[in-house]
Design a protein around this motif. Sequence first.
Motif, PDB file in Angstrom:
ATOM      1  N   SER A   1      13.028   2.014  62.452  1.00  0.00           N
ATOM      2  CA  SER A   1      12.793   0.836  63.289  1.00  0.00           C
ATOM      3  C   SER A   1      13.607   0.882  64.573  1.00  0.00           C
ATOM      4  CB  SER A   1      13.121  -0.436  62.508  1.00  0.00           C
ATOM      5  OG  SER A   1      14.506  -0.485  62.187  1.00  0.00           O
ATOM      6  N   LEU A   2      14.729   1.617  64.556  1.00  0.00           N
ATOM      7  CA  LEU A   2      15.600   1.686  65.728  1.00  0.00           C
ATOM      8  C   LEU A   2      15.186   2.785  66.702  1.00  0.00           C
ATOM      9  CD1 LEU A   2      18.963   1.192  63.837  1.00  0.00           C
ATOM     10  CD2 LEU A   2      17.976  -0.419  65.456  1.00  0.00           C
ATOM     11  N   THR A   3      14.273   3.652  66.289  1.00  0.00           N
ATOM     12  CA  THR A   3      13.873   4.771  67.147  1.00  0.00           C
ATOM     13  C   THR A   3      12.418   4.721  67.575  1.00  0.00           C
ATOM     14  OG1 THR A   3      13.381   6.129  65.189  1.00  0.00           O
ATOM     15  CG2 THR A   3      15.591   6.321  66.124  1.00  0.00           C
ATOM     16  N   TRP A   4      11.602   3.907  66.928  1.00  0.00           N
ATOM     17  CA  TRP A   4      10.160   4.025  67.186  1.00  0.00           C
ATOM     18  C   TRP A   4       9.780   3.515  68.574  1.00  0.00           C
ATOM     19  CZ3 TRP A   4       5.657   1.263  68.007  1.00  0.00           C
ATOM     20  CH2 TRP A   4       5.756  -0.129  68.014  1.00  0.00           C
ATOM     21  N   ALA A   5      10.331   2.376  69.008  1.00  0.00           N
ATOM     22  CA  ALA A   5       9.894   1.776  70.275  1.00  0.00           C
ATOM     23  C   ALA A   5      10.284   2.628  71.486  1.00  0.00           C
ATOM     24  CB  ALA A   5      10.479   0.373  70.413  1.00  0.00           C
ATOM     25  N   ASP A   6      11.493   3.201  71.452  1.00  0.00           N
ATOM     26  CA  ASP A   6      11.987   3.943  72.619  1.00  0.00           C
ATOM     27  C   ASP A   6      11.699   5.440  72.565  1.00  0.00           C
ATOM     28  OD1 ASP A   6      12.984   1.622  73.662  1.00  0.00           O
ATOM     29  OD2 ASP A   6      14.997   1.904  72.869  1.00  0.00           O
ATOM     30  N   PHE A   7      11.530   5.986  71.360  1.00  0.00           N
ATOM     31  CA  PHE A   7      11.415   7.437  71.237  1.00  0.00           C
ATOM     32  C   PHE A   7      10.110   7.886  70.574  1.00  0.00           C
ATOM     33  CE2 PHE A   7      15.894   6.199  71.053  1.00  0.00           C
ATOM     34  CZ  PHE A   7      16.403   6.906  72.140  1.00  0.00           C
ATOM     35  N   ILE A   8       9.818   7.348  69.396  1.00  0.00           N
ATOM     36  CA  ILE A   8       8.660   7.824  68.644  1.00  0.00           C
ATOM     37  C   ILE A   8       7.352   7.333  69.251  1.00  0.00           C
ATOM     38  CG2 ILE A   8       7.508   7.744  66.390  1.00  0.00           C
ATOM     39  CD1 ILE A   8      10.284   7.644  65.109  1.00  0.00           C
ATOM     40  N   ALA A   9       7.259   6.047  69.565  1.00  0.00           N
ATOM     41  CA  ALA A   9       6.022   5.492  70.134  1.00  0.00           C
ATOM     42  C   ALA A   9       5.621   6.170  71.444  1.00  0.00           C
ATOM     43  CB  ALA A   9       6.151   3.977  70.316  1.00  0.00           C
ATOM     44  N   PRO A  10       6.521   6.369  72.402  1.00  0.00           N
ATOM     45  CA  PRO A  10       6.115   7.062  73.640  1.00  0.00           C
ATOM     46  C   PRO A  10       5.681   8.507  73.395  1.00  0.00           C
ATOM     47  CG  PRO A  10       8.180   5.875  73.972  1.00  0.00           C
ATOM     48  CD  PRO A  10       7.900   5.849  72.498  1.00  0.00           C
ATOM     49  N   GLU A  11       6.343   9.187  72.475  1.00  0.00           N
ATOM     50  CA  GLU A  11       6.007  10.587  72.218  1.00  0.00           C
ATOM     51  C   GLU A  11       4.637  10.742  71.577  1.00  0.00           C
ATOM     52  OE1 GLU A  11       7.732  14.331  69.557  1.00  0.00           O
ATOM     53  OE2 GLU A  11       9.124  12.850  70.377  1.00  0.00           O
ATOM     54  N   PHE A  12       4.304   9.821  70.634  1.00  0.00           N
ATOM     55  CA  PHE A  12       3.050   9.950  69.885  1.00  0.00           C
ATOM     56  C   PHE A  12       1.996   8.910  70.275  1.00  0.00           C
ATOM     57  CE2 PHE A  12       6.408  11.522  66.896  1.00  0.00           C
ATOM     58  CZ  PHE A  12       6.041  12.862  66.926  1.00  0.00           C
ATOM     59  N   HIS A  13       2.300   8.090  71.300  1.00  0.00           N
ATOM     60  CA  HIS A  13       1.352   7.089  71.821  1.00  0.00           C
ATOM     61  C   HIS A  13       0.989   6.033  70.769  1.00  0.00           C
ATOM     62  CE1 HIS A  13       0.900   9.938  75.132  1.00  0.00           C
ATOM     63  NE2 HIS A  13       0.584  10.876  74.252  1.00  0.00           N
ATOM     64  N   TRP A  14       1.977   5.594  70.002  1.00  0.00           N
ATOM     65  CA  TRP A  14       1.718   4.601  68.971  1.00  0.00           C
ATOM     66  C   TRP A  14       1.627   3.197  69.558  1.00  0.00           C
ATOM     67  CZ3 TRP A  14       5.343   5.743  64.178  1.00  0.00           C
ATOM     68  CH2 TRP A  14       4.952   6.942  63.595  1.00  0.00           C
ATOM     69  N   THR A  15       0.802   2.353  68.907  1.00  0.00           N
ATOM     70  CA  THR A  15       0.749   0.922  69.195  1.00  0.00           C
ATOM     71  C   THR A  15       1.477   0.170  68.084  1.00  0.00           C
ATOM     72  OG1 THR A  15      -1.302   0.622  67.949  1.00  0.00           O
ATOM     73  CG2 THR A  15      -1.516   1.204  70.290  1.00  0.00           C
ATOM     74  N   ASN A  16       1.565  -1.148  68.206  1.00  0.00           N
ATOM     75  CA  ASN A  16       2.144  -1.965  67.131  1.00  0.00           C
ATOM     76  C   ASN A  16       1.379  -1.775  65.828  1.00  0.00           C
ATOM     77  OD1 ASN A  16       4.336  -3.483  68.416  1.00  0.00           O
ATOM     78  ND2 ASN A  16       2.724  -4.414  69.655  1.00  0.00           N
ATOM     79  N   SER A  17       0.060  -1.642  65.930  1.00  0.00           N
ATOM     80  CA  SER A  17      -0.762  -1.454  64.735  1.00  0.00           C
ATOM     81  C   SER A  17      -0.450  -0.128  64.043  1.00  0.00           C
ATOM     82  CB  SER A  17      -2.249  -1.508  65.094  1.00  0.00           C
ATOM     83  OG  SER A  17      -2.606  -2.789  65.552  1.00  0.00           O
ATOM     84  N   ASP A  18      -0.214   0.908  64.837  1.00  0.00           N
ATOM     85  CA  ASP A  18       0.145   2.207  64.256  1.00  0.00           C
ATOM     86  C   ASP A  18       1.478   2.118  63.522  1.00  0.00           C
ATOM     87  OD1 ASP A  18      -2.135   3.516  65.327  1.00  0.00           O
ATOM     88  OD2 ASP A  18      -1.111   3.709  67.262  1.00  0.00           O
ATOM     89  N   TYR A  19       2.443   1.478  64.171  1.00  0.00           N
ATOM     90  CA  TYR A  19       3.749   1.304  63.524  1.00  0.00           C
ATOM     91  C   TYR A  19       3.614   0.424  62.282  1.00  0.00           C
ATOM     92  CZ  TYR A  19       8.631  -0.034  62.817  1.00  0.00           C
ATOM     93  OH  TYR A  19       9.865  -0.270  62.274  1.00  0.00           O
ATOM     94  N   GLY A  20       2.785  -0.618  62.388  1.00  0.00           N
ATOM     95  CA  GLY A  20       2.538  -1.484  61.238  1.00  0.00           C
ATOM     96  C   GLY A  20       1.918  -0.716  60.087  1.00  0.00           C
ATOM     97  N   THR A  21       1.025   0.235  60.402  1.00  0.00           N
ATOM     98  CA  THR A  21       0.412   1.060  59.361  1.00  0.00           C
ATOM     99  C   THR A  21       1.458   1.907  58.639  1.00  0.00           C
ATOM    100  OG1 THR A  21      -1.710   1.168  60.506  1.00  0.00           O
ATOM    101  CG2 THR A  21      -1.247   2.919  58.923  1.00  0.00           C
ATOM    102  N   VAL A  22       2.325   2.563  59.430  1.00  0.00           N
ATOM    103  CA  VAL A  22       3.348   3.424  58.834  1.00  0.00           C
ATOM    104  C   VAL A  22       4.327   2.603  57.982  1.00  0.00           C
ATOM    105  CG1 VAL A  22       5.308   4.959  59.341  1.00  0.00           C
ATOM    106  CG2 VAL A  22       3.188   5.163  60.649  1.00  0.00           C
ATOM    107  N   SER A  23       4.835   1.506  58.528  1.00  0.00           N
ATOM    108  CA  SER A  23       5.799   0.684  57.784  1.00  0.00           C
ATOM    109  C   SER A  23       5.125  -0.050  56.632  1.00  0.00           C
ATOM    110  CB  SER A  23       6.485  -0.318  58.718  1.00  0.00           C
ATOM    111  OG  SER A  23       5.545  -1.155  59.359  1.00  0.00           O
TER     112      SER A  23
END
Length: 451
Positions: A1-23
């Motif tokens: 949760s501390l890395t997805w918004a600044d690092f993981i999401a930009p690298e893999f083009h994730w949206t909130n829904s993508d993160y919601g799916t993973v979590s």
Amino acid sequence: SLTWADFIAPEFHWTNSDYGTVSGLFSLFYAISMLFAGKFVDRLDTKKGYLWAIGIWSVGAIMHAFCGLLTSGIAAGEWATSFAGAREAIGTVGDISMVVSVSVTLFVFARLVLAIGEAGNFPAAIKATAEYFPKKDRAFATSFFNAGAQIGALIAPLTIPFIARAWGWEMAFIIIGALGFVWMGVWVFVYEKPEKNKRVNHAELAYINQDEVAEIAAGQVVKDEDAGKKVTFRQAFRHKQTWSFAIGKFLTDGVWWFLLFWIPAYLSAVYGLDSTQSAPHVFTVYAISMLSVFAAGYFPAYFMRKKKMDPYQGRMRAMLLFAVFPVLILFAQPLGRISVWLPVIIIGIAAAAHQSWSANIFTTVSDMFPKYAVGTITGIGGMAGGIGSYLINQGSGVLFDFTERTSLKFAGFEGIESGYFIIFIICAFAYLIGWSIMKALVPKYELITEM
């Protein structure tokens, strides 16, 4: 949760829904695993069961670090030999949907392994607590080991974002997984059952077993509970105490997982704070939550000793008190217009209330069930809690994308802020609803001596 918004999401083009799916899927995997983890721990017993759980969890944590390398190979056709090289290769892929699909799938698989390992944690910990503490001390003991998760959450915002910025987000996962292997070594040499532990003297053993002595004096037969007895799911679900525990977990576990997964994203989306800027705020949330180490044990003990209530009555009275405090989270969003620190403090109070609630709801299992059934019942409740967590995390991601896309207006908030306020409403009343159902199912203390 501390890395997805600044690092993981930009690298893999994730949206909130993508993160919601993973979590969310992590919570679902955790839920299913909990159903079997309890029986697994009961079958192997505490020491071996927990050892397996730690090992699997550590492997799962480290697996996350290699998702970028695999995404690079699958989506870009370039099997990079470094994390930085993988990021560069992924950046050249024109088909963004391919990057999202592959990376989400790989992270989901890593979360599956992590969830299987994590599912063994609480059944083993609750079983160890039942082995080492009399009923009147178990809430305090549970709050103490529960504090371990809070200490981890406390340290994380002060370390993980900075590790990710300095050496890459992958190293954060590798370091965490490596620490798990270190803990395995400690567990092997430290833990033994009290009757086999050379560091436990006769007076301490008598203190640990005082409940069994009292039950014998009261005319109840206490059988050898460690003589290989097993509990089937069918036997467990015959008892309304099982349903009470499971429903309480289903309605409230999701609140903690939501706070754990989404608070850094909330501070980013609503207040524009990146993971390093929000580090003091996230730290404060979990620092306040440490109040539960005191509250979780003090209040039930007060009601038992001072008000002469039985363990269940005292625990339920304390849980009602804890269930009231999350209602304050309704004021987090409105007061956030004054200062970001006001919702941070309120969310911290809600987190402390949850951890106090959690320590006591877990302890109701060891209060009412024989020791040989504790792992199984805890696993059933953990499964129910995991399903509730899946629903709130998956639903939150979809809701946040929807409210942001449509600029939804609700209760004076607009866009993604309205989405967070809707979820805060759910969190605010989850505990009071859960407590009411639990009390209706099991209105008074009923000890189960034989399954």
